[in-house]
Write a protein that holds these residues in place. Sequence first.
Motif, PDB file in Angstrom:
ATOM      1  N   UNK A   1      56.397  37.330  20.951  1.00  0.00           N
ATOM      2  CA  UNK A   1      55.419  37.966  21.805  1.00  0.00           C
ATOM      3  C   UNK A   1      55.063  37.013  22.934  1.00  0.00           C
ATOM      4  N   UNK A   2      54.692  37.588  24.046  1.00  0.00           N
ATOM      5  CA  UNK A   2      54.125  36.814  25.141  1.00  0.00           C
ATOM      6  C   UNK A   2      52.744  37.377  25.434  1.00  0.00           C
ATOM      7  N   UNK A   3      51.779  36.503  25.486  1.00  0.00           N
ATOM      8  CA  UNK A   3      50.428  36.893  25.848  1.00  0.00           C
ATOM      9  C   UNK A   3      50.239  36.480  27.298  1.00  0.00           C
ATOM     10  N   UNK A   4      49.975  37.465  28.150  1.00  0.00           N
ATOM     11  CA  UNK A   4      49.827  37.217  29.577  1.00  0.00           C
ATOM     12  C   UNK A   4      48.357  37.302  29.967  1.00  0.00           C
ATOM     13  N   UNK A   5      47.880  36.256  30.625  1.00  0.00           N
ATOM     14  CA  UNK A   5      46.531  36.258  31.160  1.00  0.00           C
ATOM     15  C   UNK A   5      46.578  36.632  32.626  1.00  0.00           C
ATOM     16  N   UNK A   6      45.580  37.406  33.083  1.00  0.00           N
ATOM     17  CA  UNK A   6      45.517  37.863  34.468  1.00  0.00           C
ATOM     18  C   UNK A   6      44.141  37.563  35.041  1.00  0.00           C
ATOM     19  N   UNK A   7      44.092  37.433  36.362  1.00  0.00           N
ATOM     20  CA  UNK A   7      42.836  37.176  37.064  1.00  0.00           C
ATOM     21  C   UNK A   7      42.804  38.028  38.328  1.00  0.00           C
ATOM     22  N   UNK A   8      41.607  38.227  38.857  1.00  0.00           N
ATOM     23  CA  UNK A   8      41.532  38.884  40.165  1.00  0.00           C
ATOM     24  C   UNK A   8      41.673  37.808  41.245  1.00  0.00           C
ATOM     25  N   UNK A  52      47.971  42.837  39.867  1.00  0.00           N
ATOM     26  CA  UNK A  52      46.707  43.575  39.827  1.00  0.00           C
ATOM     27  C   UNK A  52      46.927  44.991  39.335  1.00  0.00           C
ATOM     28  N   UNK A  53      46.057  45.456  38.467  1.00  0.00           N
ATOM     29  CA  UNK A  53      46.101  46.852  38.024  1.00  0.00           C
ATOM     30  C   UNK A  53      45.435  47.756  39.051  1.00  0.00           C
ATOM     31  N   UNK A  54      44.407  47.239  39.713  1.00  0.00           N
ATOM     32  CA  UNK A  54      43.649  48.025  40.682  1.00  0.00           C
ATOM     33  C   UNK A  54      43.648  47.282  42.012  1.00  0.00           C
ATOM     34  N   UNK A  55      44.644  47.557  42.832  1.00  0.00           N
ATOM     35  CA  UNK A  55      44.767  46.880  44.125  1.00  0.00           C
ATOM     36  C   UNK A  55      43.742  47.370  45.132  1.00  0.00           C
ATOM     37  N   UNK A  56      43.209  48.563  44.928  1.00  0.00           N
ATOM     38  CA  UNK A  56      42.214  49.112  45.846  1.00  0.00           C
ATOM     39  C   UNK A  56      40.860  48.418  45.695  1.00  0.00           C
ATOM     40  N   UNK A  57      40.592  47.875  44.500  1.00  0.00           N
ATOM     41  CA  UNK A  57      39.322  47.191  44.237  1.00  0.00           C
ATOM     42  C   UNK A  57      39.649  45.878  43.527  1.00  0.00           C
ATOM     43  N   UNK A  58      39.819  44.820  44.300  1.00  0.00           N
ATOM     44  CA  UNK A  58      40.267  43.555  43.710  1.00  0.00           C
ATOM     45  C   UNK A  58      39.280  42.982  42.705  1.00  0.00           C
ATOM     46  N   UNK A  59      38.002  43.369  42.798  1.00  0.00           N
ATOM     47  CA  UNK A  59      36.990  42.867  41.864  1.00  0.00           C
ATOM     48  C   UNK A  59      36.885  43.712  40.605  1.00  0.00           C
ATOM     49  N   UNK A  60      37.718  44.721  40.471  1.00  0.00           N
ATOM     50  CA  UNK A  60      37.650  45.615  39.307  1.00  0.00           C
ATOM     51  C   UNK A  60      37.892  44.833  38.018  1.00  0.00           C
ATOM     52  N   UNK A  61      37.164  45.163  36.963  1.00  0.00           N
ATOM     53  CA  UNK A  61      37.310  44.416  35.709  1.00  0.00           C
ATOM     54  C   UNK A  61      38.710  44.508  35.102  1.00  0.00           C
ATOM     55  N   UNK A  62      39.435  45.580  35.352  1.00  0.00           N
ATOM     56  CA  UNK A  62      40.772  45.688  34.779  1.00  0.00           C
ATOM     57  C   UNK A  62      41.764  44.691  35.371  1.00  0.00           C
ATOM     58  N   UNK A  63      41.391  44.050  36.462  1.00  0.00           N
ATOM     59  CA  UNK A  63      42.251  43.003  37.023  1.00  0.00           C
ATOM     60  C   UNK A  63      42.095  41.679  36.274  1.00  0.00           C
ATOM     61  N   UNK A  64      41.029  41.552  35.511  1.00  0.00           N
ATOM     62  CA  UNK A  64      40.770  40.363  34.688  1.00  0.00           C
ATOM     63  C   UNK A  64      41.043  40.751  33.245  1.00  0.00           C
ATOM     64  N   UNK A  65      42.241  40.462  32.764  1.00  0.00           N
ATOM     65  CA  UNK A  65      42.648  40.976  31.459  1.00  0.00           C
ATOM     66  C   UNK A  65      43.672  40.092  30.801  1.00  0.00           C
ATOM     67  N   UNK A  66      43.960  40.444  29.568  1.00  0.00           N
ATOM     68  CA  UNK A  66      45.051  39.819  28.808  1.00  0.00           C
ATOM     69  C   UNK A  66      45.924  40.958  28.285  1.00  0.00           C
ATOM     70  N   UNK A  67      47.228  40.819  28.428  1.00  0.00           N
ATOM     71  CA  UNK A  67      48.159  41.808  27.888  1.00  0.00           C
ATOM     72  C   UNK A  67      49.099  41.120  26.917  1.00  0.00           C
ATOM     73  N   UNK A  68      49.570  41.883  25.930  1.00  0.00           N
ATOM     74  CA  UNK A  68      50.514  41.369  24.948  1.00  0.00           C
ATOM     75  C   UNK A  68      51.827  42.106  25.158  1.00  0.00           C
ATOM     76  N   UNK A  69      52.892  41.334  25.357  1.00  0.00           N
ATOM     77  CA  UNK A  69      54.206  41.882  25.645  1.00  0.00           C
ATOM     78  C   UNK A  69      55.140  41.522  24.509  1.00  0.00           C
ATOM     79  N   UNK A  70      55.806  42.524  23.979  1.00  0.00           N
ATOM     80  CA  UNK A  70      56.779  42.308  22.901  1.00  0.00           C
ATOM     81  C   UNK A  70      58.112  41.887  23.506  1.00  0.00           C
ATOM     82  N   UNK A  71      58.671  40.791  22.998  1.00  0.00           N
ATOM     83  CA  UNK A  71      59.975  40.305  23.446  1.00  0.00           C
ATOM     84  C   UNK A  71      60.999  40.656  22.373  1.00  0.00           C
TER      85      UNK A  71
END
Length: 72
Positions: A1-8, A52-71
């Motif tokens: 697995x890869x855990x990806x961290x994201x930020x706005x 970014x998940x929400x490019x229209x609103x860079x401060x949107x909370x969904x841009x600050x997230x962690x996703x888990x990707x199966x390899x």
Amino acid sequence: FTIEGHADPRGGEEYNLRLSQARAEAVREYLISKHGLDAGRVDAVGKGASHLMNKANIAAPENRRVTIVSQQ
């Protein structure tokens, strides 16, 4: 697995990379320590503000997230 961290993009690029890496590592350590996940099966990667998940609103909370990707 890869855990990806994201930020706005409201901080600098280097800051956002460090922040997103710290987010990913925190989730990785939680899964290892609390749920017995094998440390060798999971990586933590900081993506900064590059996906970014929400490019229209860079401060949107969904841009600050962690996703888990199966390899596979």
